[in-house]
Design a protein around this motif. Structure first.
Motif, short mmCIF file in Angstrom:
data_model
loop_
_atom_site.label_atom_id
_atom_site.label_comp_id
_atom_site.label_asym_id
_atom_site.label_seq_id
_atom_site.Cartn_x
_atom_site.Cartn_y
_atom_site.Cartn_z
N GLY A 129 23.04 59.25 51.26
CA GLY A 129 21.81 58.47 51.42
C GLY A 129 20.90 59.16 52.41
O GLY A 129 20.69 60.37 52.36
N ASP A 130 20.35 58.36 53.32
CA ASP A 130 19.49 58.94 54.36
C ASP A 130 20.33 59.78 55.30
O ASP A 130 21.52 59.54 55.48
CB ASP A 130 18.82 57.82 55.16
N ALA A 131 19.66 60.74 55.91
CA ALA A 131 20.37 61.60 56.84
C ALA A 131 20.85 60.80 58.05
O ALA A 131 21.90 61.07 58.60
CB ALA A 131 19.49 62.76 57.29
N ASP A 132 20.05 59.78 58.45
CA ASP A 132 20.42 58.93 59.57
C ASP A 132 20.33 57.48 59.11
O ASP A 132 19.26 56.86 59.18
CB ASP A 132 19.51 59.19 60.77
N PRO A 133 21.40 56.90 58.63
CA PRO A 133 21.33 55.56 58.03
C PRO A 133 21.29 54.41 59.03
O PRO A 133 21.15 53.26 58.64
CB PRO A 133 22.63 55.50 57.21
N TYR A 134 21.35 54.69 60.31
CA TYR A 134 21.42 53.64 61.31
C TYR A 134 20.03 53.11 61.62
O TYR A 134 19.04 53.83 61.61
CB TYR A 134 22.10 54.15 62.58
N VAL A 135 19.94 51.82 61.93
CA VAL A 135 18.68 51.18 62.27
C VAL A 135 18.26 51.64 63.65
O VAL A 135 19.04 51.63 64.58
CB VAL A 135 18.84 49.64 62.24
N LYS A 136 16.99 52.02 63.75
CA LYS A 136 16.47 52.50 65.02
C LYS A 136 15.75 51.36 65.73
O LYS A 136 15.21 50.45 65.09
CB LYS A 136 15.51 53.65 64.78
N PRO A 137 15.72 51.34 67.05
CA PRO A 137 15.00 50.27 67.76
C PRO A 137 13.49 50.37 67.48
O PRO A 137 12.95 51.45 67.30
CB PRO A 137 15.32 50.53 69.23
N ARG A 138 12.85 49.21 67.42
CA ARG A 138 11.41 49.16 67.14
C ARG A 138 10.62 49.58 68.37
O ARG A 138 11.08 49.45 69.50
CB ARG A 138 11.01 47.76 66.73
N ASP A 139 9.38 50.01 68.09
CA ASP A 139 8.48 50.35 69.20
C ASP A 139 8.02 49.07 69.86
O ASP A 139 7.97 48.00 69.26
CB ASP A 139 7.28 51.14 68.69
N GLU A 140 7.55 49.14 71.12
CA GLU A 140 7.11 47.96 71.85
C GLU A 140 5.84 47.38 71.27
O GLU A 140 5.63 46.17 71.26
CB GLU A 140 6.92 48.31 73.33
N ASP A 141 4.93 48.22 70.77
CA ASP A 141 3.67 47.73 70.21
C ASP A 141 3.94 46.86 69.00
O ASP A 141 3.35 45.79 68.85
CB ASP A 141 2.76 48.90 69.82
N GLU A 142 4.84 47.30 68.12
CA GLU A 142 5.15 46.53 66.92
C GLU A 142 5.83 45.22 67.29
O GLU A 142 5.54 44.17 66.72
CB GLU A 142 6.06 47.32 66.00
N SER A 143 6.73 45.23 68.27
CA SER A 143 7.44 44.02 68.64
C SER A 143 6.50 43.03 69.32
O SER A 143 6.64 41.82 69.17
CB SER A 143 8.64 44.34 69.52
N ALA A 144 5.50 43.49 70.08
CA ALA A 144 4.54 42.59 70.73
C ALA A 144 3.70 41.87 69.70
O ALA A 144 3.42 40.68 69.82
CB ALA A 144 3.66 43.37 71.70
#
Length: 165
Positions: A129-144
Motif C-alpha cells: 500500500g502506501d509507503a507510510d501507512p500510519y496516521v500522521k498528527p494533524r497540523d495545528e491550523d487544521e485542528s483549530a
C-alpha cells in the motif's frame, strides 16, 4: 562421594583403554578408534565404553567385531592398571556423536540458505500500500478550524435545549 569415585574409575578406564588401543591390538579389523566416554555403574561392576570410528559402515562393523573379540584382553589390561577389588565388565557402544553433528550441521546449512533467500526477497520487496501507512498528527491550523466549528455546533444546541420561561 560415590559419584566422584565413579568418575575417577571411569576416567582411569578411558585412559588405560586409549593407551592400549594406541599400541594396537594385532587385529586387522580394528579401525581408527577414539574412546569418547566411559560410564561406570555405582557398584563399579560394569563399564560402558563409548567409541567412534573413522570410516564408513563397514569399518564400524569390523571395528565392533574386533573390540568384541578383544574384550577379555582389554578387561585384563584394565584390571592390571586399576586398583579395585573387582575388575568391571566392559561393554563397547558405538557413539552417535559424529552422525548427530553431521545432521545438525546440515540443518544449520539449510537454515542459512533459507535466511539468504529471504534476505534476497526482502531486498527487492516493495510496500503493498502506501509507503507510510500510519496516521500522521494533524497540523495545528487544521485542528483549530475544526475546534471552532465544533464550538458553533455546541452553541446551537445550548440555545435549543434551554428551558423556556
Amino acid at each position: 562421594m560415590a559419584g566422584e569415585r565413579q568418575a575417577r574409575v571411569a576416567d582411569r578406564i578411558r585412559v588405560v583403554l586409549a593407551e592400549r588401543l594406541e599400541k594396537g591390538l594385532r587385529d586387522p579389523r580394528l579401525g581408527f578408534v577414539t574412546i569418547t566416554d566411559v560410564r561406570v555403574t555405582g557398584d563399579l561392576q560394569h563399564a560402558s565404553v563409548f567409541y567412534t570410528v573413522m570410516g564408513d559402515e563397514a569399518h564400524r562393523a569390523d571395528t565392533a567385531a574386533a573390540l568384541k573379540s578383544a574384550t577379555g584382553m582389554l578387561r585384563s589390561e584394565v584390571g592390571k592398571n586399576l586398583n579395585t577389588r573387582l575388575t568391571p565388565s566392559l561393554e563397547f557402544i558405538l557413539d552417535g556423536i559424529p552422525e548427530n553433528a553431521d545432521h545438525i550441521s546440515a540443518l544449520l546449512r539449510e537454515a542459512r540458505e533459507r535466511d539468504q533467500s529471504v534476505a534476497g526477497l526482502a531486498a527487492t520487496a516493495a510496500y503493498a500500500g502506501d509507503a507510510d501507512p500510519y496516521v500522521k498528527p494533524r497540523d495545528e491550523d487544521e485542528s483549530a478550524d475544526e475546534d471552532d466549528s465544533a464550538d458553533e455546533d455546541n452553541d446551537d444546541l445550548d440555545e435549543d435545549d434551554a428551558p423556556r420561561a
